[in-house]
Structure formats: structure tokens, C-alpha cells
Design a protein around this motif. Structure first.
Motif, PDB file in Angstrom:
ATOM      1  N   SER A  65      34.598  26.592  38.552  1.00  0.00           N
ATOM      2  CA  SER A  65      35.009  27.660  39.457  1.00  0.00           C
ATOM      3  C   SER A  65      34.342  28.947  39.000  1.00  0.00           C
ATOM      4  CB  SER A  65      36.529  27.847  39.422  1.00  0.00           C
ATOM      5  OG  SER A  65      37.176  26.733  39.972  1.00  0.00           O
ATOM      6  N   PRO A  66      34.076  29.846  39.938  1.00  0.00           N
ATOM      7  CA  PRO A  66      33.359  31.074  39.577  1.00  0.00           C
ATOM      8  C   PRO A  66      34.244  32.066  38.827  1.00  0.00           C
ATOM      9  CG  PRO A  66      34.033  31.176  41.864  1.00  0.00           C
ATOM     10  CD  PRO A  66      34.393  29.791  41.370  1.00  0.00           C
ATOM     11  N   PRO A  67      33.602  32.941  38.065  1.00  0.00           N
ATOM     12  CA  PRO A  67      34.376  34.041  37.477  1.00  0.00           C
ATOM     13  C   PRO A  67      34.748  35.023  38.587  1.00  0.00           C
ATOM     14  CG  PRO A  67      32.053  34.382  37.064  1.00  0.00           C
ATOM     15  CD  PRO A  67      32.186  33.033  37.740  1.00  0.00           C
ATOM     16  N   PHE A  68      35.796  35.795  38.338  1.00  0.00           N
ATOM     17  CA  PHE A  68      36.131  36.891  39.245  1.00  0.00           C
ATOM     18  C   PHE A  68      35.355  38.096  38.735  1.00  0.00           C
ATOM     19  CE2 PHE A  68      38.942  40.552  40.299  1.00  0.00           C
ATOM     20  CZ  PHE A  68      38.739  40.518  41.665  1.00  0.00           C
ATOM     21  N   MET A  69      34.484  38.632  39.582  1.00  0.00           N
ATOM     22  CA  MET A  69      33.635  39.760  39.178  1.00  0.00           C
ATOM     23  C   MET A  69      33.962  40.951  40.063  1.00  0.00           C
ATOM     24  SD  MET A  69      29.516  39.916  38.525  1.00  0.00           S
ATOM     25  CE  MET A  69      28.860  39.951  40.164  1.00  0.00           C
ATOM     26  N   ARG A  70      34.107  42.113  39.413  1.00  0.00           N
ATOM     27  CA  ARG A  70      34.381  43.334  40.165  1.00  0.00           C
ATOM     28  C   ARG A  70      33.704  44.509  39.484  1.00  0.00           C
ATOM     29  NH1 ARG A  70      39.256  46.372  38.392  1.00  0.00           N
ATOM     30  NH2 ARG A  70      39.801  45.583  36.338  1.00  0.00           N
ATOM     31  N   VAL A  71      33.501  45.571  40.240  1.00  0.00           N
ATOM     32  CA  VAL A  71      32.927  46.810  39.714  1.00  0.00           C
ATOM     33  C   VAL A  71      34.063  47.633  39.115  1.00  0.00           C
ATOM     34  CG1 VAL A  71      31.739  48.959  40.314  1.00  0.00           C
ATOM     35  CG2 VAL A  71      31.079  46.818  41.442  1.00  0.00           C
ATOM     36  N   LEU A  72      33.836  48.159  37.914  1.00  0.00           N
ATOM     37  CA  LEU A  72      34.792  49.077  37.303  1.00  0.00           C
ATOM     38  C   LEU A  72      34.374  50.527  37.516  1.00  0.00           C
ATOM     39  CD1 LEU A  72      35.572  47.316  33.893  1.00  0.00           C
ATOM     40  CD2 LEU A  72      36.879  47.216  36.024  1.00  0.00           C
ATOM     41  N   SER A  73      33.099  50.808  37.278  1.00  0.00           N
ATOM     42  CA  SER A  73      32.589  52.176  37.463  1.00  0.00           C
ATOM     43  C   SER A  73      31.058  52.144  37.515  1.00  0.00           C
ATOM     44  CB  SER A  73      33.058  53.085  36.322  1.00  0.00           C
ATOM     45  OG  SER A  73      32.442  52.703  35.108  1.00  0.00           O
ATOM     46  N   PRO A  74      30.448  53.145  38.104  1.00  0.00           N
ATOM     47  CA  PRO A  74      31.047  54.222  38.875  1.00  0.00           C
ATOM     48  C   PRO A  74      31.588  53.665  40.186  1.00  0.00           C
ATOM     49  CG  PRO A  74      28.693  54.283  39.178  1.00  0.00           C
ATOM     50  CD  PRO A  74      28.983  53.192  38.181  1.00  0.00           C
ATOM     51  N   ARG A  75      32.327  54.473  40.890  1.00  0.00           N
ATOM     52  CA  ARG A  75      32.829  54.055  42.196  1.00  0.00           C
ATOM     53  C   ARG A  75      31.640  53.961  43.146  1.00  0.00           C
ATOM     54  NH1 ARG A  75      37.940  53.759  43.917  1.00  0.00           N
ATOM     55  NH2 ARG A  75      38.220  53.581  46.166  1.00  0.00           N
ATOM     56  N   LEU A  76      31.450  52.767  43.720  1.00  0.00           N
ATOM     57  CA  LEU A  76      30.326  52.541  44.634  1.00  0.00           C
ATOM     58  C   LEU A  76      30.833  52.429  46.062  1.00  0.00           C
ATOM     59  CD1 LEU A  76      28.272  49.858  42.648  1.00  0.00           C
ATOM     60  CD2 LEU A  76      27.961  52.336  42.678  1.00  0.00           C
ATOM     61  N   GLU A  77      29.965  52.804  46.983  1.00  0.00           N
ATOM     62  CA  GLU A  77      30.231  52.649  48.408  1.00  0.00           C
ATOM     63  C   GLU A  77      29.162  51.735  48.983  1.00  0.00           C
ATOM     64  OE1 GLU A  77      32.038  56.795  49.856  1.00  0.00           O
ATOM     65  OE2 GLU A  77      29.899  56.877  49.442  1.00  0.00           O
ATOM     66  N   ASN A  78      29.561  50.947  49.962  1.00  0.00           N
ATOM     67  CA  ASN A  78      28.640  50.031  50.637  1.00  0.00           C
ATOM     68  C   ASN A  78      28.099  49.017  49.637  1.00  0.00           C
ATOM     69  OD1 ASN A  78      29.043  51.534  53.010  1.00  0.00           O
ATOM     70  ND2 ASN A  78      27.419  52.954  52.403  1.00  0.00           N
ATOM     71  N   GLY A  79      26.980  48.419  49.938  1.00  0.00           N
ATOM     72  CA  GLY A  79      26.357  47.475  49.017  1.00  0.00           C
ATOM     73  C   GLY A  79      27.210  46.263  48.706  1.00  0.00           C
ATOM     74  N   TYR A  80      28.079  45.895  49.637  1.00  0.00           N
ATOM     75  CA  TYR A  80      28.947  44.729  49.479  1.00  0.00           C
ATOM     76  C   TYR A  80      29.983  44.917  48.373  1.00  0.00           C
ATOM     77  CZ  TYR A  80      25.163  43.012  52.350  1.00  0.00           C
ATOM     78  OH  TYR A  80      24.220  42.889  53.339  1.00  0.00           O
ATOM     79  N   VAL A  81      30.255  46.171  48.022  1.00  0.00           N
ATOM     80  CA  VAL A  81      31.347  46.494  47.104  1.00  0.00           C
ATOM     81  C   VAL A  81      32.495  46.980  47.978  1.00  0.00           C
ATOM     82  CG1 VAL A  81      32.112  47.929  45.182  1.00  0.00           C
ATOM     83  CG2 VAL A  81      29.764  47.084  45.242  1.00  0.00           C
ATOM     84  N   LEU A  82      33.621  46.297  47.854  1.00  0.00           N
ATOM     85  CA  LEU A  82      34.749  46.551  48.735  1.00  0.00           C
ATOM     86  C   LEU A  82      35.899  47.216  47.986  1.00  0.00           C
ATOM     87  CD1 LEU A  82      34.602  43.060  50.494  1.00  0.00           C
ATOM     88  CD2 LEU A  82      33.481  45.175  51.198  1.00  0.00           C
TER      89      LEU A  82
END
Length: 163
Positions: A65-82
Motif C-alpha cells: 500500500s502507498p505511503p500517505f504523502m502530504r505537503v507540510l510547508s510552504p503553503r502551496l496553491e494549485n499544482g495538485y496540492v489540496l
């Protein structure tokens, strides 16, 4: 452990990893570079942002199963970051994950970088919003919703009338 060794072998300084609380199942990953012709790279230079900080949390049944990956910083807009820093990339979806590929975590990080650039990802500079931290709870809820949407429609954008 093999995934961690694969990253350590990278000599291009593209990414670096720190274990969270010395856990092999929880990584903070610094993405030091994106496409140098992108607006995101320009944003990073203009804001003196040295890296994009990601968090990868690996499930007990990794690599199946895949890892759960998320952005912590900086705060991004668009680019498939929700919302919450959740990332919309097919290879991180349980149905899109291919555990047979060696170095899948490195591949997913590189794919995130390419997708964020392709999706016109930008560093958020809006007053008040740019300093607000992404939350894990919000990211998990957003990702769960995202998975349901892609299970229903596949990897296409659903009609607006469907929400």
C-alpha cells in the motif's frame, strides 16, 4: 529500510530525509529542487524558500500500500496540492500504487515535483493564509474524499454538477 537507503544514495541533492521520532514509518522529506524553468522554482527563489517539506507516513503493509504523502510547508496553491496539503497524484492512490517498482517512494516524490510544476503550483503569498499551517487531519479527510472521487470517475475531472 531499502527505500531510505535508496534516497541516501542520491547524489544530486534533489531530496533529503529525516526520520520523525526515529521511526522508519514516518519521514519528513525536503524537496530541494523543482524544474528550474517553472514558476514554482521562481517563487522559491523570490521567497528564499530552500525546500518544500513533505511528510510520508508508511502503512504497516508497505510496500503493498502507498505511503500517505502530504505537503507540510510552504503553503502551496494549485499544482495538485489540496486542502491540508493532501496531494492528488495517481501513483499515491491505493488503486494507482505499483508496489513492484523498486524505489517507489523516490519515484513518488519526483512525480509530486513534476505534477506540482505541471499543475502550476505556486507558493501562497496571500496575507493571513500563507502563514496558516496545513493540518494532517484536513489532509487525511481531503485525501479520503479524493480517493472516493477517483474510484467513481477514474482519473478524470468529474462534472461540476456532481460536486
Amino acid at each position: 529500510m531499502k527505500e531510505l537507503r535508496d534516497i541516501a544514495r542520491l547524489s544530486d541533492r534533489f531530496i533529503s530525509v529525516e526520520l520523525v521520532d526515529e521511526s522508519l514509518f514516518d519521514w519528513n522529506v525536503k524537496l530541494h529542487q523543482v524544474d528550474k524553468d517553472s514558476v514554482l522554482w521562481q517563487d522559491m527563489k523570490e521567497t528564499n524558500t530552500e525546500f518544500i517539506l513533505l511528510n510520508l507516513t508508511f502503512p504497516d503493509n508497505f510496500p503493498f500500500s502507498p505511503p500517505f504523502m502530504r505537503v507540510l510547508s510552504p503553503r502551496l496553491e494549485n499544482g495538485y496540492v489540496l486542502d491540508g496539503g493532501a496531494i492528488c497524484v495517481e501513483s499515491l492512490d491505493p488503486r494507482g500504487w505499483a508496489h513492484i517498482w523498486m524505489g517507489q517512494s523516490v519515484r513518488s516524490i519526483r512525480l509530486f515535483a513534476a505534477s506540482t510544476v505541471k499543475g502550476s503550483g505556486r507558493i501562497c503569498r496571500k496575507a493571513g493564509k500563507s502563514k496558516k499551517s496545513f493540518s494532517r487531519k484536513e489532509a487525511e479527510a481531503t485525501f479520503k474524499s479524493l480517493v472516493k472521487t477517483h474510484e467513481k470517475y477514474g482519473w478524470v475531472t468529474p462534472p461540476v454538477s456532481d460536486g
